[in-house]
Design a protein around this motif. Structure first.
Motif, PDB file in Angstrom:
ATOM      1  N   TYR A 173       0.844  -1.190   0.000  1.00 22.83           N
ATOM      2  CA  TYR A 173       0.000   0.000   0.000  1.00 22.83           C
ATOM      3  C   TYR A 173       0.885   1.248   0.000  1.00 22.83           C
ATOM      4  O   TYR A 173       1.820   1.350   0.789  1.00 22.83           O
ATOM      5  CB  TYR A 173      -0.910   0.011   1.230  1.00 22.83           C
ATOM      6  N   VAL A 174       0.542   2.188  -0.861  1.00 18.46           N
ATOM      7  CA  VAL A 174       1.323   3.419  -0.935  1.00 18.46           C
ATOM      8  C   VAL A 174       1.081   4.281   0.296  1.00 18.46           C
ATOM      9  O   VAL A 174      -0.019   4.343   0.822  1.00 18.46           O
ATOM     10  CB  VAL A 174       0.993   4.202  -2.233  1.00 18.46           C
ATOM     11  N   GLY A 175       2.145   4.919   0.767  1.00 23.08           N
ATOM     12  CA  GLY A 175       2.054   5.879   1.853  1.00 23.08           C
ATOM     13  C   GLY A 175       2.597   7.214   1.395  1.00 23.08           C
ATOM     14  O   GLY A 175       3.475   7.278   0.531  1.00 23.08           O
ATOM     15  N   ARG A 176       2.086   8.292   1.976  1.00 26.49           N
ATOM     16  CA  ARG A 176       2.464   9.625   1.514  1.00 26.49           C
ATOM     17  C   ARG A 176       2.622  10.579   2.693  1.00 26.49           C
ATOM     18  O   ARG A 176       2.127  10.328   3.789  1.00 26.49           O
ATOM     19  CB  ARG A 176       1.390  10.198   0.579  1.00 26.49           C
ATOM     20  N   CYS A 177       3.295  11.685   2.411  1.00 28.00           N
ATOM     21  CA  CYS A 177       3.241  12.827   3.311  1.00 28.00           C
ATOM     22  C   CYS A 177       2.062  13.678   2.869  1.00 28.00           C
ATOM     23  O   CYS A 177       1.958  14.063   1.704  1.00 28.00           O
ATOM     24  CB  CYS A 177       4.531  13.644   3.251  1.00 28.00           C
ATOM     25  N   ASN A 189       7.218   9.796  -0.541  1.00 30.53           N
ATOM     26  CA  ASN A 189       6.367   8.607  -0.469  1.00 30.53           C
ATOM     27  C   ASN A 189       7.067   7.479   0.274  1.00 30.53           C
ATOM     28  O   ASN A 189       8.288   7.474   0.430  1.00 30.53           O
ATOM     29  CB  ASN A 189       5.983   8.132  -1.868  1.00 30.53           C
ATOM     30  N   PHE A 190       6.284   6.527   0.703  1.00 30.09           N
ATOM     31  CA  PHE A 190       6.813   5.288   1.260  1.00 30.09           C
ATOM     32  C   PHE A 190       5.836   4.177   0.923  1.00 30.09           C
ATOM     33  O   PHE A 190       4.795   4.419   0.303  1.00 30.09           O
ATOM     34  CB  PHE A 190       7.028   5.398   2.781  1.00 30.09           C
ATOM     35  N   GLU A 191       6.157   2.956   1.300  1.00 26.89           N
ATOM     36  CA  GLU A 191       5.248   1.839   1.047  1.00 26.89           C
ATOM     37  C   GLU A 191       5.043   1.050   2.328  1.00 26.89           C
ATOM     38  O   GLU A 191       5.994   0.749   3.054  1.00 26.89           O
ATOM     39  CB  GLU A 191       5.788   0.912  -0.040  1.00 26.89           C
ATOM     40  N   LEU A 192       3.776   0.740   2.599  1.00 31.05           N
ATOM     41  CA  LEU A 192       3.432  -0.160   3.695  1.00 31.05           C
ATOM     42  C   LEU A 192       3.285  -1.561   3.115  1.00 31.05           C
ATOM     43  O   LEU A 192       2.444  -1.793   2.245  1.00 31.05           O
ATOM     44  CB  LEU A 192       2.128   0.284   4.355  1.00 31.05           C
ATOM     45  N   ARG A 193       4.094  -2.489   3.589  1.00 26.79           N
ATOM     46  CA  ARG A 193       4.032  -3.879   3.127  1.00 26.79           C
ATOM     47  C   ARG A 193       3.471  -4.730   4.278  1.00 26.79           C
ATOM     48  O   ARG A 193       4.126  -4.888   5.308  1.00 26.79           O
ATOM     49  CB  ARG A 193       5.427  -4.363   2.723  1.00 26.79           C
ATOM     50  N   TYR A 225      11.787  -4.213  -3.607  1.00 21.61           N
ATOM     51  CA  TYR A 225      11.586  -2.782  -3.787  1.00 21.61           C
ATOM     52  C   TYR A 225      10.094  -2.454  -3.837  1.00 21.61           C
ATOM     53  O   TYR A 225       9.255  -3.316  -4.076  1.00 21.61           O
ATOM     54  CB  TYR A 225      12.280  -2.296  -5.059  1.00 21.61           C
ATOM     55  N   ALA A 226       9.783  -1.184  -3.627  1.00 22.53           N
ATOM     56  CA  ALA A 226       8.398  -0.736  -3.566  1.00 22.53           C
ATOM     57  C   ALA A 226       7.654  -1.047  -4.857  1.00 22.53           C
ATOM     58  O   ALA A 226       8.198  -0.884  -5.954  1.00 22.53           O
ATOM     59  CB  ALA A 226       8.345   0.763  -3.266  1.00 22.53           C
ATOM     60  N   GLN A 227       6.398  -1.471  -4.729  1.00 20.94           N
ATOM     61  CA  GLN A 227       5.576  -1.824  -5.876  1.00 20.94           C
ATOM     62  C   GLN A 227       4.502  -0.773  -6.170  1.00 20.94           C
ATOM     63  O   GLN A 227       3.933  -0.751  -7.252  1.00 20.94           O
ATOM     64  CB  GLN A 227       4.873  -3.169  -5.613  1.00 20.94           C
ATOM     65  N   THR A 228       4.211   0.109  -5.211  1.00 17.47           N
ATOM     66  CA  THR A 228       3.116   1.054  -5.365  1.00 17.47           C
ATOM     67  C   THR A 228       3.560   2.447  -5.786  1.00 17.47           C
ATOM     68  O   THR A 228       2.746   3.280  -6.162  1.00 17.47           O
ATOM     69  CB  THR A 228       2.335   1.195  -4.042  1.00 17.47           C
ATOM     70  N   THR A 229       4.848   2.720  -5.706  1.00 16.37           N
ATOM     71  CA  THR A 229       5.371   4.030  -6.075  1.00 16.37           C
ATOM     72  C   THR A 229       6.835   3.867  -6.449  1.00 16.37           C
ATOM     73  O   THR A 229       7.420   2.799  -6.243  1.00 16.37           O
ATOM     74  CB  THR A 229       5.213   5.036  -4.918  1.00 16.37           C
ATOM     75  N   GLU A 230       7.425   4.900  -6.998  1.00 20.95           N
ATOM     76  CA  GLU A 230       8.813   4.823  -7.432  1.00 20.95           C
ATOM     77  C   GLU A 230       9.507   6.149  -7.178  1.00 20.95           C
ATOM     78  O   GLU A 230       8.845   7.195  -7.037  1.00 20.95           O
ATOM     79  CB  GLU A 230       8.890   4.475  -8.917  1.00 20.95           C
ATOM     80  N   PRO A 231      10.839   6.141  -7.085  1.00 19.42           N
ATOM     81  CA  PRO A 231      11.551   7.408  -6.843  1.00 19.42           C
ATOM     82  C   PRO A 231      11.353   8.384  -7.998  1.00 19.42           C
ATOM     83  O   PRO A 231      11.137   7.997  -9.143  1.00 19.42           O
ATOM     84  CB  PRO A 231      13.024   6.968  -6.748  1.00 19.42           C
ATOM     85  N   PHE A 232      11.407   9.645  -7.687  1.00 22.04           N
ATOM     86  CA  PHE A 232      11.279  10.691  -8.686  1.00 22.04           C
ATOM     87  C   PHE A 232      12.652  11.237  -9.042  1.00 22.04           C
ATOM     88  O   PHE A 232      13.557  11.262  -8.214  1.00 22.04           O
ATOM     89  CB  PHE A 232      10.425  11.846  -8.145  1.00 22.04           C
ATOM     90  N   GLN A 233      12.778  11.703 -10.267  1.00 26.11           N
ATOM     91  CA  GLN A 233      13.980  12.433 -10.629  1.00 26.11           C
ATOM     92  C   GLN A 233      13.927  13.797  -9.959  1.00 26.11           C
ATOM     93  O   GLN A 233      12.936  14.515 -10.062  1.00 26.11           O
ATOM     94  CB  GLN A 233      14.066  12.612 -12.138  1.00 26.11           C
ATOM     95  N   THR A 234      14.972  14.144  -9.270  1.00 21.74           N
ATOM     96  CA  THR A 234      15.031  15.433  -8.585  1.00 21.74           C
ATOM     97  C   THR A 234      16.371  16.088  -8.847  1.00 21.74           C
ATOM     98  O   THR A 234      17.310  15.466  -9.325  1.00 21.74           O
ATOM     99  CB  THR A 234      14.860  15.264  -7.058  1.00 21.74           C
ATOM    100  N   ARG A 235      16.458  17.349  -8.487  1.00 25.64           N
ATOM    101  CA  ARG A 235      17.718  18.070  -8.642  1.00 25.64           C
ATOM    102  C   ARG A 235      18.779  17.510  -7.702  1.00 25.64           C
ATOM    103  O   ARG A 235      19.959  17.811  -7.837  1.00 25.64           O
ATOM    104  CB  ARG A 235      17.497  19.560  -8.347  1.00 25.64           C
ATOM    105  N   ARG A 236      18.349  16.703  -6.771  1.00 24.09           N
ATOM    106  CA  ARG A 236      19.318  16.116  -5.845  1.00 24.09           C
ATOM    107  C   ARG A 236      20.121  15.007  -6.503  1.00 24.09           C
ATOM    108  O   ARG A 236      21.228  14.714  -6.089  1.00 24.09           O
ATOM    109  CB  ARG A 236      18.601  15.558  -4.622  1.00 24.09           C
TER     110      ARG A 236
END
Length: 253
Positions: A173-177, A189-193, A225-236
């Motif tokens: 399950y996807v988790g969010r701020c 984001n994070f994922e609850l497994r 690895y997370a199945q409900t969300t993925e990392p975003f490309q960021t300036r970091r």
């Protein structure tokens, strides 16, 4: 909460249908048929009583059930089966599995998210779970939509606490701020497994033995690895950041 939400929607729809019916009935029944002025009524005590008392009754019923549900949602117990410390920071999460409650408890295993890897919070079914939340910087909000509940995470000495009596269905399950916290809020984001109690015990044992989160997940037969969300490309993490690429790569996930 789900039952209360559905019941509130049904009640609101019933009131709406009743009011719409009265409106259309008045439009048809009292439409202009000539130049004669209709009978004028200065007072109608039964009607005034109805539209004063009815809303009070509706609000009172909703207030009562809301208070009952809220009391159950915020209730905590003395000895939950699992205690997790949720640490929020710009712009990621750390989940610490604790051997007790409060600041004096010890962390026995930890999951830390990075810009490249979505943190995965592994929890068991059929066990009570206590969340103790704290922030290292600004106000965040811990939210798993499927739990139908979110709670703000405050910095300083404030530790927001809530419990889940049990998680019923295994899965990811996807988790969010859910609190605007700065530039990369949308990426937090994070994922609850949710796994079986036996798999959870094995996962925690693997973490205690020094395995990474991905290795521990693989050891219990879960996707690493997370199945409900993925990392975003960021300036970091890239010098050639393109906002359109971030949107197309899953900003809505």
């Amino acid at each position: 909460m789900y039952d209360l939400w559905i019941a509130s929607c049904v009640a609101a729809l019933a009131v709406g249908v009743f009011v719409w019916g009265l409106i259309f009935w008045c439009v048809v029944r009292y439409r202009k048929r000539g130049n004669e002025l209709p009978v004028q009524t200065r007072y109608n005590l039964p009607m005034e009583f109805l539209y004063t008392i009815a809303p009070i009754l509706v609000v009172s019923v909703l207030f009562y059930y809301t208070a009952v549900v809220q009391t159950g949602v915020v209730r905590t117990t003395k000895n939950p089966d699992v205690t997790v410390e949720v640490v929020a920071f710009k712009w990621n999460w750390q989940f610490n599995y604790r051997d007790g409650q409060g600041e004096d408890a010890n962390t026995v295993a930890s999951v830390l998210g990075t810009s490249e890897v979505i943190p995965i919070l592994v929890l068991p079914t059929d066990r009570s779970i206590r969340f103790e939340e704290t922030s290292r910087d600004v106000v965040h909000s811990f939210w798993v939509p499927e739990l139908l509940f979110k709670r703000d995470v405050f910095p300083g000495n404030v530790r927001n606490v809530f419990e889940v009596s049990k998680l019923e269905t295994e899965g990811a399950y996807v988790g969010r701020c859910a609190e605007l916290c700065g530039t990369y809020h949308a990426f937090m984001n994070f994922e609850l497994r949710v796994v079986s109690p036996e798999e959870y015990d094995r996962f925690l044992a693997a973490k205690r033995d020094g395995k990474s989160t991905q290795e521990a997940l693989t050891a219990i037969g879960e996707e690493p690895y997370a199945q409900t969300t993925e990392p975003f490309q960021t300036r970091r993490d890239t010098a050639n950041f393109n906002p359109d690429d971030a949107v197309s790569s899953g900003a809505g996930n």
